[in-house]
Enzyme design. Structure first.
Site, PDB file in Angstrom:
ATOM      1  N   LYS A  58     -23.582 -14.742  41.609  1.00  0.00           N
ATOM      2  CA  LYS A  58     -22.748 -15.748  40.942  1.00  0.00           C
ATOM      3  C   LYS A  58     -23.604 -16.926  40.489  1.00  0.00           C
ATOM      4  CE  LYS A  58     -18.726 -14.285  43.572  1.00  0.00           C
ATOM      5  NZ  LYS A  58     -17.979 -14.423  44.828  1.00  0.00           N
ATOM      6  N   GLN A 102     -17.340 -18.708  49.646  1.00  0.00           N
ATOM      7  CA  GLN A 102     -17.507 -17.254  49.790  1.00  0.00           C
ATOM      8  C   GLN A 102     -16.827 -16.817  51.086  1.00  0.00           C
ATOM      9  OE1 GLN A 102     -19.010 -15.232  47.436  1.00  0.00           O
ATOM     10  NE2 GLN A 102     -18.231 -13.541  48.688  1.00  0.00           N
ATOM     11  N   ASP A 125     -11.662 -20.461  41.885  1.00  0.00           N
ATOM     12  CA  ASP A 125     -11.545 -19.098  42.419  1.00  0.00           C
ATOM     13  C   ASP A 125     -10.075 -18.769  42.738  1.00  0.00           C
ATOM     14  OD1 ASP A 125     -12.802 -16.715  43.132  1.00  0.00           O
ATOM     15  OD2 ASP A 125     -13.069 -17.290  45.223  1.00  0.00           O
TER      16      ASP A 125
END
Ligand code: NAP
Length: 286
Positions: A58, A102, A125
């Site tokens: 990413k 994450q 996200d």
């Protein structure tokens, strides 16, 4: 099985590339107009090899797109309070426009509390309750990236969802559930299937649009695909295979995503697109 047709492939790699090109151009425009780059903060807890790889990928994509990436690595022993404090500081930092935590973050951490420390304006996200509720109400906000990518693929191939029976196999918070909500918002008639669903194949056979989000290799047999159906395979399993038995399904589907090269590349593309969108709003250049 008699070969009835060969499905058209839905090219996620090509669409993701085009989204990233637009995102890169927008990031450059923001830099030109404000002197600041869009910035995505990535937060990693511990050193799980898969998570380390995902974050590295990413960050590399961010760099390529002209998005600054700020990385915060925390030890696996960090407490919920410590993680919340770190994320809150990023939420309050005006030079950070998007935040990605994450996950998974480890069993001793209250993951929900950590997600909720992300300011909704920076939730690129789509993991907070605010983003989820906004999506459910059909209000503006950031969506979970993989379902967002699926919707962009459906739009790219002009799939008319109105009145169509969409069957979503899987109900995870990041994939199946939001995918079904987005399809409902586009006037599809949605059925969710999960591990307790009785006679799953009979439901899959009714699907005009099938979303496979299970995590079991070749779980859905080609024989259960309705002829002409749109088949979106979000699954990504060992050996680079999806949740749908591609070789048999492509003989019955009208449109189908390959694995790899279908849904997979869309997730990062949507993450970066939403980061640039967040920066555009926060820097007032929209
Ligand atoms: P997950 O959290 O494990 O959820 C799997 C879902 O499948 C659950 O809702 C589960 O039902 C359901 N399920 C399991 N066994 C089943 C069965 N025998 N029959 C019917 N349903 C069953 O997985 P996820 O995070 O949603 O991911 C699903 C797949 O998508 C994985 O292959 C993953 O690698 C892939 N994925 C890809 C991307 C991408 O970027 N392309 C992103 C995320 C995930 P219950 O709820 O009843 O347990």
């Amino acid at each position: 099985m008699p070969r009835t047709q060969t499905a058209r492939l839905m090219d996620g790699t090509g669409l993701a590339r085009r989204i990233l090109e637009t995102t890169t151009a927008t990031a450059a425009d923001i830099r030109r107009r404000t002197g600041s780059s869009p910035c995505l903060a990535t937060v990693l807890v511990g050193e799980d090899p898969a998570s380390v790889t995902y974050v590295r990928m990413k960050r590399a994509r961010c760099e390529k797109a002209g998005i600054e990436s700020r990385h915060v690595a925390l030890p696996a022993s960090v407490s919920t309070a410590g993680l919340v404090e770190t994320i809150t500081a990023l939420s309050e930092d005006p030079t950070v426009h998007g935040i990605l935590l994450q996950h998974p973050v480890g069993p001793h951490i209250d993951e929900r509390a950590a997600f909720e420390a992300i300011a909704p304006a920076k939730d690129v996200d789509g993991v907070t309750m605010h983003s989820f509720a906004a999506m459910g109400f059909g209000l503006p906000g950031f969506v979970s990236c993989t379902p967002g990518g699926i919707m962009r693929l459906l739009d790219e191939y002009d799939v008319d969802l109105t009145g169509k029976h969409a069957v979503v196999v899987g109900r995870s918070a990041i994939l199946g559930k939001p995918a079904g909500m987005l399809l409902l918002g586009r006037d599809a008639t949605v059925t969710y299937c999960h591990s307790r669903t009785a006679d799953l194949p009979s439901i899959v056979r009714q699907a005009d649009v099938l979303i496979a989000a299970v995590g079991k290799p070749r779980f859905i047999a080609g024989a259960d695909i309705k002829p002409g159906a749109v088949v979106i395979d979000a699954g990504y399993n060992e050996g680079n295979v999806g949740d749908v038995d591609f070789d048999t399904a492509r003989d019955r589907a009208g449109l189908i995503t390959p694995v790899p090269g279908g849904v997979g590349p869309m997730t990062i593309a949507v993450l970066l697109a939403q980061t640039v969108e967040a920066a555009t709003r926060q820097l007032g250049v929209g």
